[in-house]
Write an enzyme that holds these catalytic residues in place. Structure first.
Site, PDB file in Angstrom:
ATOM      1  N   SER A 177      -8.752 -11.536-153.011  1.00  0.00           N
ATOM      2  CA  SER A 177      -8.177 -11.742-154.122  1.00  0.00           C
ATOM      3  C   SER A 177      -6.817 -11.276-154.430  1.00  0.00           C
ATOM      4  O   SER A 177      -5.808 -11.891-153.956  1.00  0.00           O
ATOM      5  CB  SER A 177      -8.962 -11.002-155.339  1.00  0.00           C
ATOM      6  OG  SER A 177      -8.828 -11.614-156.601  1.00  0.00           O
ATOM      7  N   ASP A 181      -3.263 -14.809-159.331  1.00  0.00           N
ATOM      8  CA  ASP A 181      -3.419 -13.897-158.354  1.00  0.00           C
ATOM      9  C   ASP A 181      -3.820 -14.811-157.038  1.00  0.00           C
ATOM     10  O   ASP A 181      -3.578 -16.201-157.246  1.00  0.00           O
ATOM     11  CB  ASP A 181      -4.310 -12.959-158.498  1.00  0.00           C
ATOM     12  CG  ASP A 181      -5.639 -13.443-158.516  1.00  0.00           C
ATOM     13  OD1 ASP A 181      -5.955 -14.761-158.894  1.00  0.00           O
ATOM     14  OD2 ASP A 181      -6.734 -12.660-158.275  1.00  0.00           O
ATOM     15  N   ASP A 221      -6.177 -15.603-155.075  1.00  0.00           N
ATOM     16  CA  ASP A 221      -7.473 -16.508-155.133  1.00  0.00           C
ATOM     17  C   ASP A 221      -7.620 -17.380-156.334  1.00  0.00           C
ATOM     18  O   ASP A 221      -8.625 -18.240-156.344  1.00  0.00           O
ATOM     19  CB  ASP A 221      -8.410 -15.960-154.586  1.00  0.00           C
ATOM     20  CG  ASP A 221      -9.272 -15.019-155.763  1.00  0.00           C
ATOM     21  OD1 ASP A 221      -8.589 -14.752-156.509  1.00  0.00           O
ATOM     22  OD2 ASP A 221     -10.344 -14.978-155.795  1.00  0.00           O
ATOM     23  N   ASP A 269      -8.467 -16.654-159.648  1.00  0.00           N
ATOM     24  CA  ASP A 269      -9.278 -16.342-160.623  1.00  0.00           C
ATOM     25  C   ASP A 269      -8.808 -15.647-161.389  1.00  0.00           C
ATOM     26  O   ASP A 269      -9.500 -15.270-162.809  1.00  0.00           O
ATOM     27  CB  ASP A 269     -10.708 -15.773-160.043  1.00  0.00           C
ATOM     28  CG  ASP A 269     -10.382 -14.391-159.365  1.00  0.00           C
ATOM     29  OD1 ASP A 269      -9.336 -14.063-159.298  1.00  0.00           O
ATOM     30  OD2 ASP A 269     -11.547 -13.746-158.871  1.00  0.00           O
TER      31      ASP A 269
END
Length: 446
Positions: free
Chosen positions: A101, A240, A242, A244
């Protein structure tokens, strides 16, 4: 039962340090394949972000899944919410995301999605952990899982994102700067906004495996602020690594956090009758200003534990449509089954379009209370949050604030940190209280 490997957001840590090692990931792929295959035929989608270790872990997960007899569909670099969506549309038994992430490149991790595109239930995570403690076996060669690649994954997800706004929607005349954090959104996010008519300037979209989240994206928004001002853009959008999470910057360069974005979406849904009598789920870290602004609109608000899985669980339990975190995890259940930065950003743009307002003006409907967060690193198995000295200090601070604020201490679910949060109407006092509590926690951890 307590979990040995799974945290609040999958399994995460430093690459090369157990359990983020190739041998563990091989066994994890096998254990997951065995667990998912209990229903019979099994197909598992595997996607990743752009960090260099993703290649290594993709290969060993693929081998482990195949050894367990699970077919593997490789997606390549794709946002985490895209993998949740594609797992549903391909009717796969599960989806796997190789990502840490918002963490730096030297960390990595694994997230799982069920066939419904939601986080795995605790029961299934425990089954996987039990299998990890058993000897690894290989199915008969005639039943080994097959591996293939989905070549049109990006196009499918782009169309899905665009479908979250009404047909015919155009953002023509809107100039936006999109910061992709050198991460998983680097291809799809600019395409989504351009195809909907916006003029798009792109930042941090040249991943090299090492620069993900490095002085860019939602965790370091300084470059986006400067670019918005230089480009004279209407707003900036920061994802960010990833994809999400999303934060924004208004045309003055001011940061707009997840609480404010959640407020803008909630107000728009309320005004257009799309909350359907439901409310909004925040977390223990959500700003008090969000709660009061929603209260003024007659919108119910509840707090879940920190972590998008807990927000999602509360939404499902109440049959509500909208929830999120100040970090920028925003879940729009009427469109997605998990936090989706691109979908959330589009909902904010629609809210601005409906009101005919710029972001700087629209955000004025919510007054944020000063909130100070101090992270204190700790080692070992101590529980600094429950230490009597820390508890007594928290009680004293709460008494001194006399109902004009709140104190929250919690351990991070992904890092060895105690997060000390103090919120109130006097910023200088809030800072003093937070620093005082952080020193006490640090002393206990020493």
């Amino acid at each position: 039962m307590s979990k040995k490997y799974f945290g609040t957001d999958g399994i995460r840590g430093r690459v090369g340090e157990y359990p983020i090692t190739p041998d563990f990931m091989l066994k994890l792929g096998w254990a997951a394949g065995k667990a998912f295959r209990r229903q019979g035929v099994c197909r598992v989608l595997v996607g990743k972000d752009t960090r260099i270790s993703g290649y290594m872990f993709e290969s060993v997960l693929e081998a482990g899944l195949s050894a367990a007899g699970a077919d593997v569909l490789l997606l390549g670099p794709m946002p985490t919410p895209a993998i949740a969506y594609l797992t549903r549309t391909f009717h796969a038994e599960a989806g796997i995301v190789i990502s840490a992430s918002h963490n730096p490149h030297y960390d990595n991790g694994i997230k799982f999605f069920s066939g419904h595109g939601t986080k795995l239930p605790d029961e299934l995570e425990l089954i996987i952990e039990e299998l990890l403690d058993t000897p690894m076996s290989v199915v008969d060669s005639a039943h080994l899982g097959k591996v293939s690649r989905i070549n049109d994954a990006a196009g499918r997800y782009i169309e899905f994102c665009k479908s979250s706004v009404p047909t015919g929607t155009s953002f023509a005349g809107l100039k936006v700067v999109v910061d992709c954090a050198h991460g998983a959104t680097y291809k799809v996010a600019p395409s989504v906004f351009r195809e909907l008519g916006a003029e798009v300037a792109v930042l941090a979209a040249q991943p090299n495996g090492l620069n993900i989240n490095d002085r860019c994206g939602s965790t370091d928004i300084v470059a986006l602020q400067a670019e918005v001002l230089m480009q004279r853009a209407d707003l900036g959008i920061a994802f960010d690594g990833d994809g999400d999470r999303v934060l924004m910057v208004d045309h003055t360069g001011a940061v707009v956090d997840g609480d404010e974005l959640l407020f803008l979406i909630a107000r728009d849904m309320q005004e257009h009758g799309r909350l359907q009598g439901g409310g909004v789920v925040g977390t223990l870290m959500s700003n008090l200003g969000l709660e009061l602004a929603l209260q003024d609109m007659g919108v119910p608000f509840v707090r879940a534990k920190v972590g998008d899985r807990y927000v999602m669980a509360e939404l499902l339990a109440r049959n509500w449509q909208l929830g999120g975190e100040s970090s920028g995890h925003i879940v729009c259940c009427h469109h997605a089954t998990t936090g989706d930065g691109i979908i959330a950003a589009l909902q904010v743009l629609m809210a601005l379009k409906h009101r005919g307002q710029r972001l700087a003006e629209a955000r004025q409907g919510m007054r944020k209370f000063p909130q100070v967060l101090v992270n204190v690193r700790y080692t070992g198995d101590k529980d600094p949050v429950g230490h009597p000295a820390v508890q007594e200090a928290c009680e004293r601070v709460s008494e001194q604030m006399a109902g004009r604020g709140r104190v929250l201490l919690r351990k991070s679910g992904t890092e060895p940190l105690v997060r000390v949060m103090v919120e109130g109407d006097d910023e200088s006092q809030v800072r003093i209280h937070a620093d005082h509590l952080a020193r006490i926690v640090a002393d206990v951890c020493a």
